[in-house]
Design a protein around this motif. Structure first.
Motif, PDB file in Angstrom:
ATOM      1  N   TYR A  26       0.823  -1.210   0.000  1.00 50.64           N
ATOM      2  CA  TYR A  26       0.000   0.000   0.000  1.00 50.64           C
ATOM      3  C   TYR A  26       0.856   1.259   0.000  1.00 50.64           C
ATOM      4  CZ  TYR A  26      -3.705   3.292   0.589  1.00 50.64           C
ATOM      5  OH  TYR A  26      -4.546   4.344   0.384  1.00 50.64           O
ATOM      6  N   ILE A  27       1.933   1.270   0.751  1.00 48.70           N
ATOM      7  CA  ILE A  27       2.830   2.425   0.761  1.00 48.70           C
ATOM      8  C   ILE A  27       3.356   2.683  -0.650  1.00 48.70           C
ATOM      9  CG2 ILE A  27       5.108   3.236   1.526  1.00 48.70           C
ATOM     10  CD1 ILE A  27       4.446   1.802   4.240  1.00 48.70           C
ATOM     11  N   LYS A  28       3.773   1.623  -1.328  1.00 47.71           N
ATOM     12  CA  LYS A  28       4.315   1.779  -2.679  1.00 47.71           C
ATOM     13  C   LYS A  28       3.242   2.238  -3.658  1.00 47.71           C
ATOM     14  CE  LYS A  28       8.452   0.915  -1.612  1.00 47.71           C
ATOM     15  NZ  LYS A  28       9.451   1.971  -1.683  1.00 47.71           N
ATOM     16  N   HIS A  29       2.016   1.756  -3.505  1.00 51.10           N
ATOM     17  CA  HIS A  29       0.937   2.219  -4.376  1.00 51.10           C
ATOM     18  C   HIS A  29       0.608   3.677  -4.073  1.00 51.10           C
ATOM     19  CE1 HIS A  29      -2.791   2.708  -6.519  1.00 51.10           C
ATOM     20  NE2 HIS A  29      -3.406   2.975  -5.381  1.00 51.10           N
ATOM     21  N   ASP A  42       2.228   6.100  -2.024  1.00 50.10           N
ATOM     22  CA  ASP A  42       3.281   7.114  -1.960  1.00 50.10           C
ATOM     23  C   ASP A  42       4.249   7.057  -3.131  1.00 50.10           C
ATOM     24  OD1 ASP A  42       2.095   7.756   0.409  1.00 50.10           O
ATOM     25  OD2 ASP A  42       3.718   7.026   1.676  1.00 50.10           O
ATOM     26  N   GLY A  43       4.165   6.016  -3.929  1.00 48.00           N
ATOM     27  CA  GLY A  43       5.035   5.886  -5.091  1.00 48.00           C
ATOM     28  C   GLY A  43       6.053   4.774  -4.908  1.00 48.00           C
ATOM     29  N   PRO A  44       6.483   4.185  -6.015  1.00 45.90           N
ATOM     30  CA  PRO A  44       7.364   3.024  -5.951  1.00 45.90           C
ATOM     31  C   PRO A  44       8.733   3.311  -5.346  1.00 45.90           C
ATOM     32  CG  PRO A  44       7.110   3.758  -8.211  1.00 45.90           C
ATOM     33  CD  PRO A  44       6.150   4.553  -7.378  1.00 45.90           C
ATOM     34  N   ASN A  45       9.125   4.583  -5.275  1.00 44.37           N
ATOM     35  CA  ASN A  45      10.430   4.915  -4.713  1.00 44.37           C
ATOM     36  C   ASN A  45      10.340   5.433  -3.284  1.00 44.37           C
ATOM     37  OD1 ASN A  45      11.834   4.190  -7.080  1.00 44.37           O
ATOM     38  ND2 ASN A  45      11.207   6.119  -8.006  1.00 44.37           N
ATOM     39  N   SER A  46       9.137   5.426  -2.719  1.00 46.36           N
ATOM     40  CA  SER A  46       8.974   5.895  -1.349  1.00 46.36           C
ATOM     41  C   SER A  46       9.753   5.006  -0.396  1.00 46.36           C
ATOM     42  CB  SER A  46       7.494   5.874  -0.960  1.00 46.36           C
ATOM     43  OG  SER A  46       7.359   6.183   0.409  1.00 46.36           O
ATOM     44  N   GLY A  47      10.422   5.622   0.539  1.00 46.81           N
ATOM     45  CA  GLY A  47      11.170   4.882   1.552  1.00 46.81           C
ATOM     46  C   GLY A  47      10.705   5.213   2.948  1.00 46.81           C
ATOM     47  N   ASP A  48       9.524   5.854   3.058  1.00 49.32           N
ATOM     48  CA  ASP A  48       9.004   6.229   4.370  1.00 49.32           C
ATOM     49  C   ASP A  48       8.184   5.077   4.932  1.00 49.32           C
ATOM     50  OD1 ASP A  48       7.952   7.378   6.619  1.00 49.32           O
ATOM     51  OD2 ASP A  48       6.879   8.961   5.575  1.00 49.32           O
ATOM     52  N   PHE A  49       8.766   4.378   5.870  1.00 44.31           N
ATOM     53  CA  PHE A  49       8.088   3.243   6.492  1.00 44.31           C
ATOM     54  C   PHE A  49       7.798   3.581   7.939  1.00 44.31           C
ATOM     55  CE2 PHE A  49      10.842   1.448   3.166  1.00 44.31           C
ATOM     56  CZ  PHE A  49       9.860   0.961   2.332  1.00 44.31           C
ATOM     57  N   PRO A  75      -0.604   6.343   5.298  1.00 41.26           N
ATOM     58  CA  PRO A  75      -1.529   5.496   4.543  1.00 41.26           C
ATOM     59  C   PRO A  75      -1.595   4.061   5.054  1.00 41.26           C
ATOM     60  CG  PRO A  75      -0.235   6.828   3.055  1.00 41.26           C
ATOM     61  CD  PRO A  75       0.323   7.048   4.432  1.00 41.26           C
ATOM     62  N   ALA A  76      -0.485   3.483   5.457  1.00 43.23           N
ATOM     63  CA  ALA A  76      -0.514   2.090   5.900  1.00 43.23           C
ATOM     64  C   ALA A  76      -1.401   1.908   7.114  1.00 43.23           C
ATOM     65  CB  ALA A  76       0.899   1.602   6.205  1.00 43.23           C
ATOM     66  N   SER A  77      -1.581   2.961   7.915  1.00 46.57           N
ATOM     67  CA  SER A  77      -2.419   2.822   9.095  1.00 46.57           C
ATOM     68  C   SER A  77      -3.877   2.599   8.718  1.00 46.57           C
ATOM     69  CB  SER A  77      -2.289   4.049   9.994  1.00 46.57           C
ATOM     70  OG  SER A  77      -2.871   5.181   9.378  1.00 46.57           O
ATOM     71  N   ARG A  78      -4.273   3.027   7.521  1.00 46.16           N
ATOM     72  CA  ARG A  78      -5.656   2.836   7.092  1.00 46.16           C
ATOM     73  C   ARG A  78      -5.969   1.373   6.808  1.00 46.16           C
ATOM     74  NH1 ARG A  78      -6.796   7.056   2.551  1.00 46.16           N
ATOM     75  NH2 ARG A  78      -4.567   7.176   2.331  1.00 46.16           N
ATOM     76  N   LEU A  79      -4.954   0.554   6.626  1.00 46.95           N
ATOM     77  CA  LEU A  79      -5.198  -0.853   6.331  1.00 46.95           C
ATOM     78  C   LEU A  79      -5.965  -1.523   7.457  1.00 46.95           C
ATOM     79  CD1 LEU A  79      -1.759  -1.845   4.834  1.00 46.95           C
ATOM     80  CD2 LEU A  79      -3.878  -1.394   3.613  1.00 46.95           C
ATOM     81  N   SER A  80      -5.731  -1.090   8.680  1.00 46.97           N
ATOM     82  CA  SER A  80      -6.415  -1.720   9.807  1.00 46.97           C
ATOM     83  C   SER A  80      -7.781  -1.100  10.063  1.00 46.97           C
ATOM     84  CB  SER A  80      -5.554  -1.614  11.061  1.00 46.97           C
ATOM     85  OG  SER A  80      -5.402  -0.257  11.410  1.00 46.97           O
ATOM     86  N   ALA A  81      -8.108  -0.026   9.386  1.00 44.64           N
ATOM     87  CA  ALA A  81      -9.361   0.670   9.640  1.00 44.64           C
ATOM     88  C   ALA A  81     -10.496   0.197   8.747  1.00 44.64           C
ATOM     89  CB  ALA A  81      -9.167   2.174   9.466  1.00 44.64           C
TER      90      ALA A  81
END
Length: 179
Positions: free
Chosen positions: A116-119, A121-128, A162-168
């Motif tokens: 989801y982060i890659k979708h 924020d973009g494929p080069n996002s490194g913010d985890f 965005p990844a936090s929305r996965l649990s919502a």
């Protein structure tokens, strides 16, 4: 919370059917359905007004860079968006599973979060950023109506990564609706 509509359920099944027909692994089918819910409420809201459109909210530049050559310029097509999402998910999964890349914090970021982060924020996002879970996370089956998706995210989660929305949103171990 409101139950998903017949149209939303049909869209979820359409996404899943494409995946099954094309030999996509079940966990990627589940992710595609979940991401379609996050991005557009399974097609019920196809524009956020930020230049992102369609089922998976592809913006013009990412579409042009990653999908226009093979799928054309029609990023609003549901079929094109489904194909594009599965291609992205498979590519991002290969990257996640490439253990030669130590920059992916696999011990703290699940595959689904990474996808989801890659979708988003973009494929080069490194913010985890660290995961945030919601106490309002429903579980159960969309198909049987045992659980229904939330109409809006909990107010405390609106500004989270965005990844936090996965649990919502509601989840299942598999997206397989009885016929």
């Amino acid at each position: 919370m409101e139950p998903i509509s017949k149209d939303q359920r049909a869209m979820a099944e359409r996404i899943a059917a494409y995946g099954r027909k094309n030999g996509i692994q079940q966990h990627l089918i589940d992710a595609a359905v979940k991401f379609a819910y996050i991005e557009s409420k399974l097609g019920a809201r196809e524009s956020k007004g930020n230049n992102a459109d369609g089922l998976f909210q592809y913006k013009p530049m990412p579409w042009k860079e990653r999908h226009q050559k093979s799928l054309g310029t029609d990023r609003w097509s549901v079929d094109n968006q489904i194909v594009a999402m599965y291609r992205d998910l498979q590519r991002f999964e290969r990257r996640y599973n490439d253990l030669s890349n130590p920059r992916i914090p696999r011990q703290s970021v699940t595959l689904e979060e990474y996808l989801y982060i890659k979708h988003h924020d973009g494929p080069n996002s490194g913010d985890f950023s660290p995961r945030v879970t919601s106490p309002d996370s429903p579980t159960g089956s969309w198909c049987t109506g045992a659980t229904t998706p939330p109409t809006t995210p909990p107010s405390s989660s609106r500004r989270r990564r965005p990844a936090s929305r996965l649990s919502a949103i509601p989840g299942r171990s598999r997206w397989v609706c009885p016929t």
